[in-house]
Scaffold this motif. Structure first.
Motif, PDB file in Angstrom:
ATOM      1  N   TYR A  50       0.839  -1.194   0.000  1.00  0.00           N
ATOM      2  CA  TYR A  50       0.000   0.000   0.000  1.00  0.00           C
ATOM      3  C   TYR A  50       0.873   1.242   0.000  1.00  0.00           C
ATOM      4  O   TYR A  50       2.086   1.189   0.260  1.00  0.00           O
ATOM      5  N   SER A  52       0.216   5.195   1.727  1.00  0.00           N
ATOM      6  CA  SER A  52      -0.684   6.066   2.493  1.00  0.00           C
ATOM      7  C   SER A  52      -0.148   7.499   2.444  1.00  0.00           C
ATOM      8  O   SER A  52       1.041   7.726   2.702  1.00  0.00           O
ATOM      9  N   LYS A  72      -6.905  12.123  -0.429  1.00  0.00           N
ATOM     10  CA  LYS A  72      -7.677  11.136  -1.177  1.00  0.00           C
ATOM     11  C   LYS A  72      -7.671  11.335  -2.693  1.00  0.00           C
ATOM     12  O   LYS A  72      -8.191  10.490  -3.421  1.00  0.00           O
ATOM     13  N   HIS A  90      -6.989   4.750  -5.314  1.00  0.00           N
ATOM     14  CA  HIS A  90      -7.373   5.102  -3.946  1.00  0.00           C
ATOM     15  C   HIS A  90      -8.323   4.053  -3.399  1.00  0.00           C
ATOM     16  O   HIS A  90      -9.302   3.679  -4.030  1.00  0.00           O
ATOM     17  N   PHE A  91      -8.004   3.558  -2.204  1.00  0.00           N
ATOM     18  CA  PHE A  91      -8.801   2.517  -1.570  1.00  0.00           C
ATOM     19  C   PHE A  91      -9.679   3.095  -0.475  1.00  0.00           C
ATOM     20  O   PHE A  91     -10.903   3.005  -0.520  1.00  0.00           O
ATOM     21  N   ASP A  92      -9.070   3.730   0.509  1.00  0.00           N
ATOM     22  CA  ASP A  92      -9.846   4.268   1.621  1.00  0.00           C
ATOM     23  C   ASP A  92      -8.960   5.163   2.474  1.00  0.00           C
ATOM     24  O   ASP A  92      -7.812   4.829   2.759  1.00  0.00           O
ATOM     25  N   ALA A  93      -9.500   6.311   2.878  1.00  0.00           N
ATOM     26  CA  ALA A  93      -8.867   7.199   3.862  1.00  0.00           C
ATOM     27  C   ALA A  93      -7.414   7.511   3.537  1.00  0.00           C
ATOM     28  O   ALA A  93      -6.538   7.418   4.405  1.00  0.00           O
ATOM     29  N   THR A  95      -5.389   5.902   1.627  1.00  0.00           N
ATOM     30  CA  THR A  95      -4.582   4.718   1.341  1.00  0.00           C
ATOM     31  C   THR A  95      -4.796   4.299  -0.112  1.00  0.00           C
ATOM     32  O   THR A  95      -5.934   4.179  -0.567  1.00  0.00           O
ATOM     33  N   TYR A  96      -3.694   4.043  -0.813  1.00  0.00           N
ATOM     34  CA  TYR A  96      -3.731   3.677  -2.224  1.00  0.00           C
ATOM     35  C   TYR A  96      -3.213   2.254  -2.388  1.00  0.00           C
ATOM     36  O   TYR A  96      -2.209   1.865  -1.771  1.00  0.00           O
TER      37      TYR A  96
END
Length: 384
Positions: A50, A52, A72, A90-93, A95-96
């Motif tokens: 990941y 971030s 984001k 982009h995955f969440d909050a 985090t990529y």
């Protein structure tokens, strides 16, 4: 039920990945500064990779802490061997994630790039994946006290390993671990009772004024086998300065509290990193673990291996690390626990199941909901 009081917080988990290798490692940020923090992890395994991106801003509540705001809307990619581009999404909050199935390959070079919506661009130095030496042996030692859990010390096990270190100075390693512990209870209900209709995936807590009055919390057993996942919250690293080309014997890599008297699976990961990453990691350990613990906000934030290509004077925190990993799933047999030693459990209070009554449908069983801290998938090398 929650074990937030003892498992690693997500923000702290990301903090454990913050390494840096910009020499001479003497530049730091004051907490009065607002800085960009980059946390990146790429390994030769498909899981756990990941990037971030967060902005760190001074907290208005405490002068010694920061608030992290996720970024984001960045364009993020990795360049392989200066030629092949791999885009992250982009995955969440903030985090990529890498494309599904993507992993690093031995001997290849990886460099992180990203552009922000304000037009600023950033890049890391190039990281070459080094082959990791395998773990040869894992073993345990029971201790009756001295293992930190929550705000106390308790009984538990120290976990050690042996490995053969290859010749050629400049190798470095760090270790992470997590414990899979069998969980009997899958939900709790404060001041009420848990109800779940047949065929429903989830249930609800229905308040009861009498139970609220007497501050009662009931626990409900899992409907199927379920395991808590408890993470290490310390960093552990070394280089080969004193062991180059020789065997490393009895390296302590974990301290596992006696949560229950049942066995557990300890997943140990041995990461191979370059010596520059180790130097930063050593500073991070000295600044945090040796000065009150990782839960304490450091007085400074170390510069990482990221730089701004649009503003060379901008300081950037965090690290993009590339490492090869060897994983061992070790079954911790707690048969060596001395009689009379009490397990600390998964929470501060004692478990309190709802009493059975004339109604044969009560108490109901609760689902084992998959999350970063719980799974119904039997761990590798689990022994009942």
């Amino acid at each position: 039920m929650s074990i937030k009081s003892i498992r690693l917080l997500p923000g702290l988990f990301i903090f454990l990945w913050m390494f840096s290798c910009i020499e001479p490692f003497d530049t730091a940020f004051r907490l009065t500064d607002s800085i960009l923090v980059v946390d990146g992890n790429l390994t030769d395994q498909e899981a756990g990779n990941y990037v971030s991106l967060r902005n760190s801003k001074p907290s208005s509540i405490s002068s010694s802490s920061s608030i992290f705001e996720p970024i984001k809307d960045a364009s993020v990619w990795v360049l392989i061997d200066d030629s092949e581009k791999v885009n992250l999404s982009h995955f969440d909050a903030g985090t990529y994630s890498f494309p599904e199935g993507f992993k690093a390959e031995n001997g290849r070079s990886y460099q992180l790039f990203f552009d922000l919506s304000n037009g600023n661009s950033y890049q890391s130095d190039a990281q070459v994946l080094k082959t990791v030496s395998p773990i040869k042996k894992v073993y345990q030692e029971f201790v009756s006290d001295g293992i930190r859990v929550r705000d106390i010390t308790a009984a538990g096990h120290k976990i050690y390993l042996d490995m053969d270190e290859p010749e050629g100075k400049g190798d470095a390693y760090y270790w992470t671990w997590k414990s899979y512990e069998k969980q009997n209870y899958c939900t709790e209900c404060y001041g009420g009772r848990y109800y779940r209709n047949p065929g429903e995936a989830e249930g609800v807590c229905v308040s009861d004024q009498l139970l609220i009055r007497y501050n009662v919390t009931y626990d409900y057993k899992c409907e199927k086998p379920c395991w808590e996942i408890i993470y290490s919250n310390t960093l552990n690293a070394m280089n080969d300065a004193f062991i180059d080309g020789r065997s490393l014997v009895g390296k302590q890599v974990a301290e596992v509290p006696l949560y229950t008297r049942n066995g557990a699976v300890i997943e140990i990961k041995q990461h191979a990193i370059n010596d520059k990453a180790y130097k930063y990691l050593k500073l991070l350990i000295d600044q945090n673990q040796n000065s009150g613990g990782l839960a304490d906000t450091p007085s400074t934030a170390l510069i990482g291996n990221m730089t701004s290509s649009t503003n060379r004077t901008e300081s950037v925190g965090g690290y993009f690390v590339v490492s090869s990993v060897h994983t061992v799933h070790y079954f911790l047999d707690r048969a060596d626990v001395i009689n009379g030693v009490k397990a600390v459990g998964f929470q501060v209070r004692e478990s309190n199941p709802e009493p059975s009554g004339a109604d044969t449908t009560r108490p109901p069983l609760a689902p084992c909901n998959e999350s970063v801290s719980r799974t119904s998938v039997q761990p590798i090398n689990w022994i009942d």
